[in-house]
Design a protein around this motif. Structure first.
Motif, PDB file in Angstrom:
ATOM      1  N   ALA A   1       0.845  -0.973   0.023  1.00 36.92           N
ATOM      2  CA  ALA A   1       0.019   0.643  -0.053  1.00 36.92           C
ATOM      3  C   ALA A   1       0.466   1.357   0.275  1.00 36.92           C
ATOM      4  CB  ALA A   1      -1.049  -0.058   1.176  1.00 36.92           C
ATOM      5  N   THR A   2       0.363   2.239  -0.582  1.00 34.99           N
ATOM      6  CA  THR A   2       0.698   3.804  -0.028  1.00 34.99           C
ATOM      7  C   THR A   2      -0.290   4.685   0.868  1.00 34.99           C
ATOM      8  OG1 THR A   2       1.439   3.302  -2.379  1.00 34.99           O
ATOM      9  CG2 THR A   2       2.015   5.177  -1.440  1.00 34.99           C
ATOM     10  N   THR A   3       0.503   5.417   1.906  1.00 36.25           N
ATOM     11  CA  THR A   3      -0.355   6.104   3.100  1.00 36.25           C
ATOM     12  C   THR A   3      -0.418   7.269   2.195  1.00 36.25           C
ATOM     13  OG1 THR A   3       1.421   6.777   3.748  1.00 36.25           O
ATOM     14  CG2 THR A   3       0.958   4.720   4.455  1.00 36.25           C
ATOM     15  N   LYS A   4      -1.662   8.013   2.260  1.00 39.05           N
ATOM     16  CA  LYS A   4      -2.359   8.955   2.147  1.00 39.05           C
ATOM     17  C   LYS A   4      -1.573  10.256   1.619  1.00 39.05           C
ATOM     18  CE  LYS A   4      -5.670  12.480   3.290  1.00 39.05           C
ATOM     19  NZ  LYS A   4      -7.149  13.035   4.024  1.00 39.05           N
ATOM     20  N   GLN A   5       0.083   9.677   2.583  1.00 38.18           N
ATOM     21  CA  GLN A   5       0.759  11.323   2.563  1.00 38.18           C
ATOM     22  C   GLN A   5       2.097  10.528   2.426  1.00 38.18           C
ATOM     23  OE1 GLN A   5       2.043  12.154   6.218  1.00 38.18           O
ATOM     24  NE2 GLN A   5      -0.006  13.109   6.499  1.00 38.18           N
TER      25      GLN A   5
END
Length: 428
Positions: A73-77
């Motif tokens: 995953a890639t976080t919101k930031q």
């Protein structure tokens, strides 16, 4: 299982520092020497930074052909959420370590980084035999944005460990996908807690799935993991340990009250049980235990991490000794839903019987979702591994499937954390 290897790592580092005139090409050096975390090199004075974490994980990935590193995953930031696989790629037994879901609880992350390195670089026969028969999955940092901000929640302020039903966070969705695709037999969730002396102040606390929809065999093996392996491992290493959420009388040791540790399904240890994995929450104490730890923060930090590491040895011993029982329990639990029989519980716990209102004695055979409802929740159903059948522009979600109880928890309006209120279908 890896204590001697850890000692060897430190000894090798000392030898390397004592011989500065020896010049080794960078590639050869990285291949020969296991990496060390920033926490280790500073003797607990600093937690490993996020950039250092990424470099460390890449070095662990180079530990051998039984290691692989991926981004789940890639976080919101914009930070990567990583998954390490160590050991056999498709073993009969799979163990998943989920580390530091709360960003301000760093000791689990440090323990996972260290343990992943030790397993990846291990040379001793016992560890190598274990890895030949086991897939060890590690999410070393389940909340990168929270770690960067030193906050419990993620960058939206959401507590990820309350998102294992709704799946509104990138982090929660990534973990659900790993659970669906890898079907771990054991999920071990590393946290920290703040003490309340004298009633709640041990080095460690742990707890198994309390949710009543957990298959009895899965529940019992989870409790065995705690009581016969993790707790003895902690005590043998000199650490005190008890049951998470239960305050006790300092004089008698009798329980006084329960302040946490219920059966709500949105918490990972309970979601694990509902999804037919053994689960165990482990919490190390943040607060200093002694005057020496009050005076030296690094000493306190080292205790927090070491207690996690020593407890992990109980997990590995358990999975080796109970391999057949674990696989039998999880496999039987995954098949049980196909019989489509028995009650489903929307409350209660293994230490708190469900009330009649919390017990659905005769669940429907499924739930009908209209087009709008299905559009709203179809991604979450898929991430949970719940199968839905097209029905007009909507869908029908049968209970006769592996995730039988989960279907009810997701779609019945009586369930506290349901995604949507599906229409019960009683005749199929």
């Amino acid at each position: 299982m890896t204590h001697r290897f850890r000692t060897a790592v430190l000894a090798a580092a000392a030898v390397a520092l004592a011989a500065p005139l020896l010049t080794v090409p960078a590639e050869a050096a990285s291949a020969a020497q296991p990496p060390r975390t920033e926490f280790e090199t500073t003797h607990g004075a600093r937690w490993t930074g996020l950039d250092e974490e990424q470099d460390f994980l890449k070095a662990v990935d180079r530990g051998g052909d039984r290691v692989s590193l991926s981004t789940i995953a890639t976080t919101k930031q914009g930070r990567p959420m990583r998954l390490l696989r160590i050991g056999a790629e498709h073993a009969a037994t799979t163990v998943l370590l989920v580390c530091s879901q709360h960003g301000n609880e760093p000791s689990g992350r440090e323990a996972c980084l260290t343990e992943a390195r030790d397993l990846a670089y291990a040379k001793d026969p016992a560890t190598r035999r274990y890895l030949d028969r086991t897939t060890v999955l590690v999410i070393p940092n389940a909340n990168p944005d929270g770690h960067a901000a030193d906050t419990r929640g993620n960058s939206d302020g959401v507590d990820i460990n309350r998102d294992h039903i709704a799946l509104k966070t990138a982090e929660g969705r990534a973990m659900a996908a790993v659970m669906r695709d890898r079907q771990p037999d054991v999920i071990y969730d590393l946290h920290e807690y703040g003490a309340t002396p004298l009633y709640y102040d041990k080095d460690l606390f742990d707890l198994w799935p309390r949710n009543l929809n957990t298959d009895q065999r899965v529940h019992d093996e989870s409790e065995t993991l705690s009581e016969q392996y993790v707790r003895p491992a902690a005590r043998d290493a000199g650490f005190s340990i008890g049951t998470y959420g239960i305050w006790t009388d300092p004089e008698t040791g009798d329980p006084i009250k329960q302040t946490a540790g219920d059966g709500q399904e949105r918490i990972l240890r309970n979601a694990a049980g509902v999804k037919h994995s053994l689960g165990l929450l482990i919490e190390s104490r943040v607060d200093p235990m002694t005057d020496a730890e009050k005076a030296d923060e690094s000493l306190n930090n080292r205790r927090r991490v070491t207690s996690q590491l020593d407890s992990l040895q109980g997990l590995f011993s358990f999975t080796d000794a109970h391999r057949a029982k674990i696989v039998t329990a999880t496999a039987a639990a995954r098949l049980a839903g196909l019989r489509d029989s028995g009650p489903v519980y929307v409350g209660g716990g293994d230490n708190e019987p469900a009330t009649p209102e919390q017990t659905i004695q005769n669940p429907p055979c499924g739930y009908r979702l209209d087009a709008a409802q299905f559009a709203d929740v179809k991604d979450e159903l898929a991430l949970h591994g719940v199968h839905a059948l097209p029905l007009g522009k909507g869908a029908f979600v049968p209970l006769r499937q592996s995730q039988r109880a989960l279907v009810t928890l997701l779609l019945d309006e009586r369930a506290q954390y349901h995604l949507t209120a599906g229409q019960p279908v009683t005749a199929c």
